[in-house]
Scaffold this active site. Structure first.
Site, PDB file in Angstrom:
ATOM      1  N   ALA A   1      -4.645   0.995   2.316  1.00 18.23           N
ATOM      2  CA  ALA A   1      -4.750   1.951   3.410  1.00 18.23           C
ATOM      3  C   ALA A   1      -4.247   1.239   4.664  1.00 18.23           C
ATOM      4  O   ALA A   1      -4.259  -0.002   4.734  1.00 18.23           O
ATOM      5  CB  ALA A   1      -6.196   2.383   3.570  1.00 18.23           C
TER       6      ALA A   1
ATOM      7  N   GLY B   1      -6.215   0.581  -1.203  1.00 20.25           N
ATOM      8  CA  GLY B   1      -5.871   1.975  -1.534  1.00 20.25           C
ATOM      9  C   GLY B   1      -4.724   2.072  -2.534  1.00 20.25           C
ATOM     10  O   GLY B   1      -4.616   3.063  -3.258  1.00 20.25           O
TER      11      GLY B   1
ATOM     12  N   GLU C   1      -6.290   1.576  -5.788  1.00 23.53           N
ATOM     13  CA  GLU C   1      -7.034   2.817  -6.075  1.00 23.53           C
ATOM     14  C   GLU C   1      -6.096   3.933  -6.525  1.00 23.53           C
ATOM     15  O   GLU C   1      -6.428   4.715  -7.420  1.00 23.53           O
ATOM     16  CB  GLU C   1      -7.845   3.228  -4.837  1.00 23.53           C
TER      17      GLU C   1
ATOM     18  N   GLU D   1     -10.465  -5.681   0.677  1.00 21.49           N
ATOM     19  CA  GLU D   1     -11.277  -5.075   1.733  1.00 21.49           C
ATOM     20  C   GLU D   1     -12.383  -5.963   2.296  1.00 21.49           C
ATOM     21  O   GLU D   1     -12.575  -6.045   3.504  1.00 21.49           O
ATOM     22  CB  GLU D   1     -11.909  -3.756   1.240  1.00 21.49           C
TER      23      GLU D   1
HETATM   24  N1  COA Z   1      -1.745  -1.602   6.611  1.00 20.18           N
HETATM   25  C1  COA Z   1      -0.874  -1.595   7.639  1.00 20.18           C
HETATM   26  N2  COA Z   1       0.241  -2.319   7.663  1.00 20.18           N
HETATM   27  C2  COA Z   1       0.491  -3.094   6.596  1.00 20.18           C
HETATM   28  C3  COA Z   1      -0.367  -3.175   5.494  1.00 20.18           C
HETATM   29  C4  COA Z   1      -1.532  -2.366   5.520  1.00 20.18           C
HETATM   30  N3  COA Z   1      -2.399  -2.323   4.514  1.00 20.18           N
HETATM   31  N4  COA Z   1       0.136  -4.041   4.597  1.00 20.18           N
HETATM   32  C5  COA Z   1       1.284  -4.495   5.129  1.00 20.18           C
HETATM   33  N5  COA Z   1       1.497  -3.933   6.326  1.00 20.18           N
HETATM   34  C6  COA Z   1       2.638  -4.151   7.230  1.00 20.18           C
HETATM   35  C7  COA Z   1       2.534  -5.489   7.970  1.00 20.18           C
HETATM   36  O1  COA Z   1       1.682  -5.364   9.077  1.00 20.18           O
HETATM   37  C8  COA Z   1       3.976  -5.723   8.349  1.00 20.18           C
HETATM   38  O2  COA Z   1       4.288  -4.905   9.434  1.00 20.18           O
HETATM   39  P1  COA Z   1       5.185  -5.492  10.639  1.00 20.18           P
HETATM   40  O3  COA Z   1       6.498  -5.863   9.988  1.00 20.18           O
HETATM   41  O4  COA Z   1       5.309  -4.348  11.595  1.00 20.18           O
HETATM   42  O5  COA Z   1       4.456  -6.679  11.179  1.00 20.18           O
HETATM   43  C9  COA Z   1       4.727  -5.164   7.141  1.00 20.18           C
HETATM   44  O6  COA Z   1       3.825  -4.255   6.490  1.00 20.18           O
HETATM   45  C10 COA Z   1       5.139  -6.225   6.150  1.00 20.18           C
HETATM   46  O7  COA Z   1       3.977  -6.934   5.755  1.00 20.18           O
HETATM   47  P2  COA Z   1       3.822  -8.528   5.901  1.00 20.18           P
HETATM   48  O8  COA Z   1       2.360  -8.828   6.037  1.00 20.18           O
HETATM   49  O9  COA Z   1       4.715  -9.054   6.961  1.00 20.18           O
HETATM   50  O10 COA Z   1       4.349  -8.997   4.480  1.00 20.18           O
HETATM   51  P3  COA Z   1       3.974 -10.351   3.720  1.00 20.18           P
HETATM   52  O11 COA Z   1       4.913 -10.450   2.573  1.00 20.18           O
HETATM   53  O12 COA Z   1       3.867 -11.489   4.649  1.00 20.18           O
HETATM   54  O13 COA Z   1       2.491 -10.084   3.139  1.00 20.18           O
HETATM   55  C11 COA Z   1       0.753  -8.806   2.070  1.00 20.18           C
HETATM   56  C12 COA Z   1       2.274  -9.088   2.180  1.00 20.18           C
HETATM   57  C13 COA Z   1       0.569  -7.601   1.141  1.00 20.18           C
HETATM   58  C14 COA Z   1       0.039 -10.033   1.482  1.00 20.18           C
HETATM   59  C15 COA Z   1       0.189  -8.511   3.466  1.00 20.18           C
HETATM   60  O14 COA Z   1       1.003  -7.513   4.070  1.00 20.18           O
HETATM   61  C16 COA Z   1      -1.213  -7.992   3.453  1.00 20.18           C
HETATM   62  O15 COA Z   1      -2.143  -8.770   3.283  1.00 20.18           O
HETATM   63  N6  COA Z   1      -1.408  -6.662   3.697  1.00 20.18           N
HETATM   64  C17 COA Z   1      -2.697  -6.065   3.804  1.00 20.18           C
HETATM   65  C18 COA Z   1      -3.336  -5.898   2.450  1.00 20.18           C
HETATM   66  C19 COA Z   1      -4.707  -5.300   2.577  1.00 20.18           C
HETATM   67  O16 COA Z   1      -5.628  -5.907   3.084  1.00 20.18           O
HETATM   68  N7  COA Z   1      -4.846  -4.062   2.070  1.00 20.18           N
HETATM   69  C20 COA Z   1      -6.097  -3.387   1.982  1.00 20.18           C
HETATM   70  C21 COA Z   1      -6.376  -2.638   3.196  1.00 20.18           C
HETATM   71  S1  COA Z   1      -7.948  -1.874   3.039  1.00 20.18           S
END
Ligand code: COA
Length: 259
Positions: free
Chosen positions: A64, A109, A112, A132
């Protein structure tokens, strides 16, 4: 309408979450398009099986949208969780099979969404998990319920308490996913073959078998068996069942008409 794409080819609906710049994270806009897309799929006569994937190579859905969730007051958070749950539950309740094709990250999400599908394929680079609790929140789109029903409470707790991400191999060992592929193309092609295999069968029977498993799962064994027997009766009211049984006895291929 471009955050969720739906393409239809030869009975297969290709549903793609399309927000690659944010790793396909689910915000209100994506959820609302996902909702209307699932409703359209359920109404469609052309779509028999759905393949669900994410745009690009890097992510299925990375969760999400964290930026959106940051702004939520408690009541809005409840509404957001209920909205996500209702949308994903429509997939579970649909009589059409949904195959998740997990390319890359399926987190929160996104995991999910995959769990709401009927089964999951994944690429070698897939990473699945519930991050989360690392954000000091909990899964809210059915994750606590669906993962524990799939792998048991203890494994689900380990996933959720630790916020760990597991590889496709680990997820396969836990029977969360069915098959692993080197590339997204190979995975989609295998999913298409699975869809074609399903489409050879009686469509009402497939839908009712899905219902028997989905709705019967949380019943007692005795009630589940009664429910199965009642759906067994329902299929016997269809022309397709008559056709399927007759075609076997006449040693020919059946011609199902979805009636
Ligand atoms: N919500 C909002 N934005 C998200 C996102 C999320 N769940 N997951 C990734 N993004 C965005 C990042 O903020 C980034 O945006 P930006 O380019 O404007 O800064 C873009 O997507 C690319 O992600 P980035 O983090 O730079 O890629 P990465 O390869 O370094 O890392 C992940 C990949 C998946 C490990 C990392 O994005 C992450 O931890 N995301 C969140 C996962 C999460 O906690 N999900 C559950 C939410 S309840």
């Amino acid at each position: 309408m471009d955050k969720v794409l739906l393409e239809v080819k030869e009975g297969i609906g290709y549903l793609t979450i399309n927000r690659p710049d944010k790793l396909n994270a689910l915000n209100n806009e994506v959820l609302s398009e996902l909702n209307s897309t699932i409703e359209n799929i359920n109404k469609s006569n052309d779509i028999k099986v759905v393949i669900v994937t994410g745009s690009g190579e890097k992510a299925f859905v990375a969760g999400a949208d964290i930026a959106f969730m940051k702004s939520l007051a408690p009541k809005q958070a409840v509404d957001f969780a209920r909205l996500g749950q209702e949308i994903l539950f429509k997939m579970e309740q649909s009589e059409k099979p949904f195959i998740a094709c997990v390319n890359g990250f399926a987190l929160g999400g996104g995991f999910e969404l995959a769990l709401a599908c009927d089964f999951i394929y994944a690429t070698e680079n897939a990473k699945l998990g519930f991050p989360e609790t690392g954000l000091a929140i909990i899964p809210g789109f059915g994750g606590t319920q669906n993962l524990s029903r799939l792998v048991g409470k203890n494994i689900a707790k380990e996933f959720i308490f630790t916020a760990k991400m597991v590889t496709a191999n680990d997820a396969k060992n836990l029977m969360i996913i069915s098959e692993i592929f080197k590339t997204k193309e190979e995975m989609i092609s295998y999913a298409e073959n699975t869809a074609k295999q399903i489409m050879k069968n009686g469509p009402i029977a497939v839908g009712l078998a899905k219902r028997a498993i989905a709705d019967g799962f949380d019943l007692t064994k005795e009630d589940g068996l009664k429910y199965e027997a009642s759906l067994f009766g329902v299929v016997f009211s269809t022309k397709d069942a008559e056709e399927g049984l007759t075609a076997f006895l006449e040693k020919r291929k059946p011609n199902y008409k979805n009636n």
